[in-house]
Scaffold this motif. Structure first.
Motif, PDB file in Angstrom:
ATOM      1  N   THR A 211       0.851  -1.192   0.000  1.00 46.57           N
ATOM      2  CA  THR A 211       0.000   0.000   0.000  1.00 46.57           C
ATOM      3  C   THR A 211       0.883   1.237   0.000  1.00 46.57           C
ATOM      4  O   THR A 211       1.593   1.511   0.980  1.00 46.57           O
ATOM      5  N   LEU A 212       0.877   1.944  -1.121  1.00 44.83           N
ATOM      6  CA  LEU A 212       1.587   3.220  -1.256  1.00 44.83           C
ATOM      7  C   LEU A 212       3.029   3.142  -0.772  1.00 44.83           C
ATOM      8  O   LEU A 212       3.488   3.946   0.043  1.00 44.83           O
ATOM      9  N   GLY A 213       3.753   2.138  -1.284  1.00 49.32           N
ATOM     10  CA  GLY A 213       5.176   2.046  -0.990  1.00 49.32           C
ATOM     11  C   GLY A 213       5.541   1.288   0.257  1.00 49.32           C
ATOM     12  O   GLY A 213       6.714   1.288   0.648  1.00 49.32           O
ATOM     13  N   SER A 214       4.582   0.605   0.900  1.00 46.55           N
ATOM     14  CA  SER A 214       4.917  -0.165   2.102  1.00 46.55           C
ATOM     15  C   SER A 214       5.775  -1.382   1.776  1.00 46.55           C
ATOM     16  O   SER A 214       6.466  -1.910   2.643  1.00 46.55           O
ATOM     17  N   GLY A 215       5.732  -1.846   0.540  1.00 45.93           N
ATOM     18  CA  GLY A 215       6.588  -2.931   0.083  1.00 45.93           C
ATOM     19  C   GLY A 215       7.388  -2.482  -1.125  1.00 45.93           C
ATOM     20  O   GLY A 215       7.116  -1.438  -1.722  1.00 45.93           O
ATOM     21  N   ASP A 240      -6.885   4.091  -8.736  1.00 49.27           N
ATOM     22  CA  ASP A 240      -5.893   4.478  -7.728  1.00 49.27           C
ATOM     23  C   ASP A 240      -5.188   3.232  -7.199  1.00 49.27           C
ATOM     24  O   ASP A 240      -5.603   2.101  -7.423  1.00 49.27           O
ATOM     25  N   GLY A 241      -4.096   3.449  -6.491  1.00 51.08           N
ATOM     26  CA  GLY A 241      -3.297   2.376  -5.915  1.00 51.08           C
ATOM     27  C   GLY A 241      -1.887   2.882  -5.639  1.00 51.08           C
ATOM     28  O   GLY A 241      -1.663   4.095  -5.702  1.00 51.08           O
ATOM     29  N   GLU A 242      -0.882   2.028  -5.386  1.00 53.49           N
ATOM     30  CA  GLU A 242      -1.142   0.609  -5.238  1.00 53.49           C
ATOM     31  C   GLU A 242      -1.671   0.352  -3.823  1.00 53.49           C
ATOM     32  O   GLU A 242      -1.204   0.974  -2.856  1.00 53.49           O
ATOM     33  N   VAL A 250     -11.883  -1.674   2.684  1.00 52.43           N
ATOM     34  CA  VAL A 250     -12.311  -1.491   4.079  1.00 52.43           C
ATOM     35  C   VAL A 250     -12.013  -0.051   4.505  1.00 52.43           C
ATOM     36  O   VAL A 250     -10.847   0.328   4.630  1.00 52.43           O
ATOM     37  N   PRO A 251     -13.031   0.771   4.757  1.00 51.63           N
ATOM     38  CA  PRO A 251     -12.792   2.183   5.089  1.00 51.63           C
ATOM     39  C   PRO A 251     -11.882   2.384   6.299  1.00 51.63           C
ATOM     40  O   PRO A 251     -11.018   3.275   6.290  1.00 51.63           O
ATOM     41  N   ALA A 252     -12.046   1.570   7.344  1.00 51.61           N
ATOM     42  CA  ALA A 252     -11.239   1.747   8.556  1.00 51.61           C
ATOM     43  C   ALA A 252      -9.761   1.481   8.278  1.00 51.61           C
ATOM     44  O   ALA A 252      -8.885   2.181   8.806  1.00 51.61           O
ATOM     45  N   VAL A 253      -9.482   0.478   7.452  1.00 48.81           N
ATOM     46  CA  VAL A 253      -8.093   0.176   7.104  1.00 48.81           C
ATOM     47  C   VAL A 253      -7.526   1.278   6.211  1.00 48.81           C
ATOM     48  O   VAL A 253      -6.382   1.723   6.396  1.00 48.81           O
ATOM     49  N   ALA A 254      -8.323   1.732   5.256  1.00 54.26           N
ATOM     50  CA  ALA A 254      -7.861   2.808   4.374  1.00 54.26           C
ATOM     51  C   ALA A 254      -7.535   4.069   5.167  1.00 54.26           C
ATOM     52  O   ALA A 254      -6.572   4.778   4.843  1.00 54.26           O
ATOM     53  N   THR A 259      -2.803   7.831   3.608  1.00 51.33           N
ATOM     54  CA  THR A 259      -2.744   9.123   4.285  1.00 51.33           C
ATOM     55  C   THR A 259      -2.993  10.301   3.353  1.00 51.33           C
ATOM     56  O   THR A 259      -3.059  11.443   3.795  1.00 51.33           O
ATOM     57  N   ARG A 260      -3.118  10.047   2.061  1.00 50.09           N
ATOM     58  CA  ARG A 260      -3.429  11.118   1.124  1.00 50.09           C
ATOM     59  C   ARG A 260      -4.880  10.984   0.668  1.00 50.09           C
ATOM     60  O   ARG A 260      -5.539   9.973   0.901  1.00 50.09           O
ATOM     61  N   GLU A 261      -5.368  12.016  -0.027  1.00 48.05           N
ATOM     62  CA  GLU A 261      -6.750  11.983  -0.510  1.00 48.05           C
ATOM     63  C   GLU A 261      -6.903  10.927  -1.608  1.00 48.05           C
ATOM     64  O   GLU A 261      -6.046  10.782  -2.477  1.00 48.05           O
TER      65      GLU A 261
END
Length: 334
Positions: A211-215, A240-242, A250-254, A259-261
């Motif tokens: 997710t957004l560069g976590s890997g 959008d992604g990655e 899942v909204p809570a996980v997102a 952290t961006r729009e």
């Protein structure tokens, strides 16, 4: 009312002409007859008309439900050839096309290309490769789309997503290991498919294990490059992604991970897998453990609608895919 019931109702409001080049097949003729009899489509049976009429009567079907297209009718064949070769984006000249049209599959697609049919429906007697090759040669590809792919629709009991229990996923059936450009095409095509079939505003997530560069890694690089290409080609679409799967739906996980729009994170209604390994396994997990009904695969990327059904599909599934294809054709024309 289930999603399939809603699609059936839409089909009845605007029946499309569906060409069946494998009409002698018992299951295919039954599906064509029942969907035609009930007013969902206008079935065109392409082949040896005398033989097809004999089979229809032998099987207890009212022949008046069908329109029979005889590939031995030289006058009709020549009319179609004349109309076809006048089009600006076709591959064949008169003689080459005439030879191809000895095959009902190519005949049906020639009819579709010149506007005498809205959909070609095959896949029981012809392989997937046969259908894809004929579609690319006769129907052609949509502008800006580089690959044929598929999308499926999952109705998942207990899932409460942005479209209720429904989620569109792809590609789970056709494109084995898409490169970045092909992956972008799959995402764009998927958005167009759900718009025409379901009337959704697509929110399309490119998913992988990051997710957004976590890997990091070349698998993630492919997805991020595909996202860049898709956004550049179709800035009107919300792609959008990655994202990891949970961040996508899942909204809570997102809320924690993104952290961006984003119009998509936590609210995706379309998921694009990075390759067929992921897609095939994911769909089977959804079906086996989520007890989901899965509709499709629906081919996408052609200039108009071509359908390749499973050889082992029961008549009920074939009928559903016929009607889905017809509604897609009506929606894409509008």
């Amino acid at each position: 009312m289930s999603v399939l019931d809603q699609i059936y109702e839409r089909a009845k409001q605007d029946p499309q002409r569906v060409a069946f080049p494998e009409a002698s097949n018992e299951k295919m003729m039954q599906a064509a007859y029942e969907t035609g009899r009930d007013g969902y489509i206008i079935p065109l049976l392409v082949g040896d008309s005398a033989e097809l009429k004999r089979l229809a009567e032998e099987r207890g079907y009212d022949p008046s439900v069908f329109t029979f297209v005889d590939i031995a009718d030289e006058e009709l064949k020549n009319q179609i050839i004349e109309e076809y070769v006048k089009l600006p984006d076709t591959l064949f000249k008169e003689k080459a096309l005439g030879r191809r049209m000895q095959d009902p599959l190519y005949y049906a697609m020639a009819m579709q290309k010149v506007g005498r049919a809205d959909v070609t429906f095959a896949g029981i007697d012809n392989t997937t490769g046969d259908v894809l090759t004929a579609g690319q040669m006769m129907i052609g590809m949509k502008p800006g789309i580089s690959t044929i792919s598929s999308i499926g629709l999952a109705d998942i009991p207990g899932y409460e997503g942005s479209e209720g229990s429904l989620l569109a996923v792809g590609d789970s059936a056709v494109c084995t290991n898409p490169n970045a450009e092909q992956l972008a095409s799959i995402a764009i095509s998927a958005c167009d498919t759900v718009q025409t079939l379901l009337g959704w505003e697509p929110r399309c997530a490119m998913v992988c294990y990051s997710t957004l560069g976590s890997g990091q890694g070349e698998l993630i690089d492919k997805v991020t490059e595909a996202l860049r290409i898709a956004n550049e080609q179709r800035p009107d679409l919300a792609i959008d992604g990655e994202f990891q799967l949970d961040a996508a739906i899942v909204p809570a996980v997102a809320a924690k991970k993104v952290t961006r729009e984003s119009k998509v994170a936590g609210r995706a209604n379309v998921l694009i897998w990075p390759d067929l390994n992921v897609g095939n396994v994911a769909v089977k997990l959804i079906q086996q453990f989520g007890h989901a009904d899965a509709y499709g695969p629906m081919l996408q990327g052609f200039n108009s609608i071509v359908c390749d059904c499973s050889r082992g599909a029961p008549v009920s599934e074939i009928k559903g895919n016929v009607v889905i294809s017809a509604v897609r054709a009506a929606g894409s024309r509008k």
